[in-house]
Design a protein around this motif. Structure first.
Motif, PDB file in Angstrom:
ATOM      1  N   HIS A   1      19.019  -3.086  -9.983  1.00 66.58           N
ATOM      2  CA  HIS A   1      19.941  -4.082  -9.450  1.00 66.58           C
ATOM      3  C   HIS A   1      20.321  -3.738  -8.005  1.00 66.58           C
ATOM      4  CE1 HIS A   1      20.453  -4.727 -13.801  1.00 66.58           C
ATOM      5  NE2 HIS A   1      20.834  -5.953 -13.485  1.00 66.58           N
ATOM      6  N   GLY A   2      19.798  -4.501  -7.067  1.00 62.89           N
ATOM      7  CA  GLY A   2      20.275  -4.382  -5.695  1.00 62.89           C
ATOM      8  C   GLY A   2      21.494  -5.270  -5.514  1.00 62.89           C
ATOM      9  N   ARG A   3      22.275  -5.033  -4.472  1.00 59.31           N
ATOM     10  CA  ARG A   3      23.470  -5.854  -4.256  1.00 59.31           C
ATOM     11  C   ARG A   3      23.419  -6.511  -2.880  1.00 59.31           C
ATOM     12  NH1 ARG A   3      27.512  -0.637  -4.107  1.00 59.31           N
ATOM     13  NH2 ARG A   3      26.929   0.144  -2.040  1.00 59.31           N
ATOM     14  N   ARG A   4      24.001  -7.707  -2.799  1.00 55.14           N
ATOM     15  CA  ARG A   4      24.012  -8.455  -1.544  1.00 55.14           C
ATOM     16  C   ARG A   4      25.352  -9.148  -1.363  1.00 55.14           C
ATOM     17  NH1 ARG A   4      18.982 -12.410  -1.022  1.00 55.14           N
ATOM     18  NH2 ARG A   4      20.163 -12.946   0.876  1.00 55.14           N
ATOM     19  N   TRP A   5      25.964  -8.957  -0.191  1.00 55.46           N
ATOM     20  CA  TRP A   5      27.165  -9.699   0.168  1.00 55.46           C
ATOM     21  C   TRP A   5      26.719 -11.009   0.812  1.00 55.46           C
ATOM     22  CZ3 TRP A   5      31.843  -8.767  -1.516  1.00 55.46           C
ATOM     23  CH2 TRP A   5      32.214  -7.463  -1.876  1.00 55.46           C
ATOM     24  N   LEU A   6      27.326 -12.108   0.363  1.00 51.36           N
ATOM     25  CA  LEU A   6      26.899 -13.424   0.818  1.00 51.36           C
ATOM     26  C   LEU A   6      28.091 -14.330   1.082  1.00 51.36           C
ATOM     27  CD1 LEU A   6      24.230 -13.966  -1.964  1.00 51.36           C
ATOM     28  CD2 LEU A   6      23.689 -13.641   0.454  1.00 51.36           C
ATOM     29  N   PRO A   7      27.965 -15.247   2.061  1.00 49.90           N
ATOM     30  CA  PRO A   7      28.967 -16.312   2.180  1.00 49.90           C
ATOM     31  C   PRO A   7      28.822 -17.247   0.983  1.00 49.90           C
ATOM     32  CG  PRO A   7      27.167 -16.663   3.729  1.00 49.90           C
ATOM     33  CD  PRO A   7      26.934 -15.331   3.111  1.00 49.90           C
ATOM     34  N   PRO A   8      29.888 -17.941   0.606  1.00 49.07           N
ATOM     35  CA  PRO A   8      29.839 -18.775  -0.602  1.00 49.07           C
ATOM     36  C   PRO A   8      28.699 -19.790  -0.620  1.00 49.07           C
ATOM     37  CG  PRO A   8      32.110 -18.497   0.104  1.00 49.07           C
ATOM     38  CD  PRO A   8      31.257 -17.886   1.177  1.00 49.07           C
ATOM     39  N   ALA A   9      28.384 -20.398   0.516  1.00 46.68           N
ATOM     40  CA  ALA A   9      27.318 -21.407   0.537  1.00 46.68           C
ATOM     41  C   ALA A   9      25.984 -20.802   0.108  1.00 46.68           C
ATOM     42  CB  ALA A   9      27.200 -22.024   1.931  1.00 46.68           C
ATOM     43  N   ASP A  10      25.675 -19.608   0.581  1.00 42.63           N
ATOM     44  CA  ASP A  10      24.427 -18.948   0.189  1.00 42.63           C
ATOM     45  C   ASP A  10      24.467 -18.526  -1.279  1.00 42.63           C
ATOM     46  OD1 ASP A  10      23.457 -19.289   2.724  1.00 42.63           O
ATOM     47  OD2 ASP A  10      23.848 -17.232   3.377  1.00 42.63           O
ATOM     48  N   ALA A  11      25.662 -18.107  -1.725  1.00 46.18           N
ATOM     49  CA  ALA A  11      25.796 -17.713  -3.128  1.00 46.18           C
ATOM     50  C   ALA A  11      25.543 -18.906  -4.049  1.00 46.18           C
ATOM     51  CB  ALA A  11      27.185 -17.129  -3.375  1.00 46.18           C
ATOM     52  N   PHE A  12      26.047 -20.087  -3.683  1.00 49.34           N
ATOM     53  CA  PHE A  12      25.782 -21.287  -4.469  1.00 49.34           C
ATOM     54  C   PHE A  12      24.278 -21.543  -4.552  1.00 49.34           C
ATOM     55  CE2 PHE A  12      30.244 -22.719  -3.939  1.00 49.34           C
ATOM     56  CZ  PHE A  12      30.462 -23.198  -5.218  1.00 49.34           C
ATOM     57  N   ARG A  13      23.633 -21.440  -3.427  1.00 46.89           N
ATOM     58  CA  ARG A  13      22.198 -21.759  -3.355  1.00 46.89           C
ATOM     59  C   ARG A  13      21.356 -20.775  -4.170  1.00 46.89           C
ATOM     60  NH1 ARG A  13      18.491 -19.766   0.064  1.00 46.89           N
ATOM     61  NH2 ARG A  13      20.107 -18.812   1.374  1.00 46.89           N
ATOM     62  N   LEU A  14      21.755 -19.517  -4.197  1.00 49.19           N
ATOM     63  CA  LEU A  14      20.967 -18.485  -4.850  1.00 49.19           C
ATOM     64  C   LEU A  14      21.378 -18.213  -6.295  1.00 49.19           C
ATOM     65  CD1 LEU A  14      20.753 -16.007  -1.835  1.00 49.19           C
ATOM     66  CD2 LEU A  14      18.863 -17.330  -2.811  1.00 49.19           C
ATOM     67  N   SER A  15      22.434 -18.862  -6.769  1.00 47.65           N
ATOM     68  CA  SER A  15      22.882 -18.634  -8.146  1.00 47.65           C
ATOM     69  C   SER A  15      21.810 -19.069  -9.134  1.00 47.65           C
ATOM     70  CB  SER A  15      24.178 -19.408  -8.426  1.00 47.65           C
ATOM     71  OG  SER A  15      25.264 -18.845  -7.736  1.00 47.65           O
ATOM     72  N   ARG A  16      21.519 -18.223 -10.083  1.00 48.90           N
ATOM     73  CA  ARG A  16      20.440 -18.486 -11.041  1.00 48.90           C
ATOM     74  C   ARG A  16      20.771 -19.607 -11.994  1.00 48.90           C
ATOM     75  NH1 ARG A  16      17.942 -13.258 -13.683  1.00 48.90           N
ATOM     76  NH2 ARG A  16      17.525 -12.986 -11.446  1.00 48.90           N
ATOM     77  N   TYR A  17      22.041 -19.715 -12.421  1.00 52.85           N
ATOM     78  CA  TYR A  17      22.422 -20.678 -13.436  1.00 52.85           C
ATOM     79  C   TYR A  17      23.632 -21.503 -13.005  1.00 52.85           C
ATOM     80  CZ  TYR A  17      19.551 -17.424 -16.099  1.00 52.85           C
ATOM     81  OH  TYR A  17      18.538 -16.607 -16.512  1.00 52.85           O
ATOM     82  N   GLY A  18      23.756 -22.673 -13.636  1.00 55.93           N
ATOM     83  CA  GLY A  18      24.845 -23.579 -13.300  1.00 55.93           C
ATOM     84  C   GLY A  18      26.222 -22.993 -13.552  1.00 55.93           C
ATOM     85  N   TRP A  19      26.371 -22.218 -14.638  1.00 55.78           N
ATOM     86  CA  TRP A  19      27.694 -21.670 -14.934  1.00 55.78           C
ATOM     87  C   TRP A  19      28.150 -20.716 -13.836  1.00 55.78           C
ATOM     88  CZ3 TRP A  19      28.590 -16.524 -15.221  1.00 55.78           C
ATOM     89  CH2 TRP A  19      27.515 -15.676 -15.500  1.00 55.78           C
TER      90      TRP A  19
END
Length: 216
Positions: free
Chosen positions: A147-165
């Motif tokens: 498991h690597g970790r990445r800090w992201l702005p919310p917009a990028d986190a939305f785009r990269l989220s694996r699942y809808g929940w």
């Protein structure tokens, strides 16, 4: 000098705590396996919010740390433990959950499952998600190899989220943080307040506006 060198060597040899494995202590609610996790976040320069996500092997999308809730810990301890094991972070957890989602078990479906589901058939989990204000990042953590970790702005986190929940949990966090930054509601001027009372209400409103600007 020798004592100092020995102490340093001992510190360097301290092993990272191993991640928990297996399901011997796993909690269940009927047919549902119980899991807990969190959306780790930090506030950076300018008051901007960043969230922490973790990667898994052979996938381009990302997830929030979560895992099994075991019978020797409460749900908050489980969520914090998963954040430490998968992302190598510790912090302050908000005990008011972001929500509960029903998810299909990864082991019960092909194609890398885990998407939210309404049915317990085929294996399912109930996942409780919390917000975690990160105060410490570890240099080494138990599941660092996978498991690597990445800090992201919310917009990028939305785009990269694996699942809808995950997007729903992130939206809940952002709504909560936005409400905390809003100025407090102002009382309506009373006909009984008089000239002095109205002046005090206006001064309070101006002060609140100044505080709100300072937070932005």
């Amino acid at each position: 000098m020798a004592a100092s060198s020995s102490k340093k060597k001992e510190e360097e040899e301290v092993a990272v705590v191993s991640a928990r494995k297996g399901r011997l202590r796993q909690r269940y609610d009927g047919e549902y396996r119980l899991v807990a996790g969190c959306v780790p976040y930090r506030v950076v320069a300018g008051g901007e919010l960043e969230v922490l996500m973790v990667s898994t092997p052979n996938r381009a999308d990302l997830v929030f740390p979560k895992g099994g809730w075991e019978d020797d810990e409460d749900v908050y301890e489980a969520a914090c433990r998963e954040a430490m094991e998968e992302a190598g972070v510790k912090g302050n957890i908000n005990r008011v959950s972001l929500g509960m989602w029903v998810m299909r078990s990864k082991s019960s479906q092909s194609g890398g499952g885990g998407e939210a589901s309404r049915s317990p058939r085929g294996g399912a989990c109930k996942g409780y998600m919390f917000e975690l204000e990160v105060t410490e990042e570890m240099d080494r953590w138990p599941e660092q190899a996978t498991h690597g970790r990445r800090w992201l702005p919310p917009a990028d986190a939305f785009r990269l989220s694996r699942y809808g929940w995950m997007r729903e949990a992130l939206a809940a966090l952002l709504d909560r943080r936005r409400l905390l930054l809003l100025p407090p509601p102002q009382p309506e001027p009373s006909e009984h307040a008089g000239v002095y009372g109205l002046a005090m209400l206006k001064a309070a409103a101006a002060a609140a506006a100044d505080r709100a600007v300072a937070l932005c």
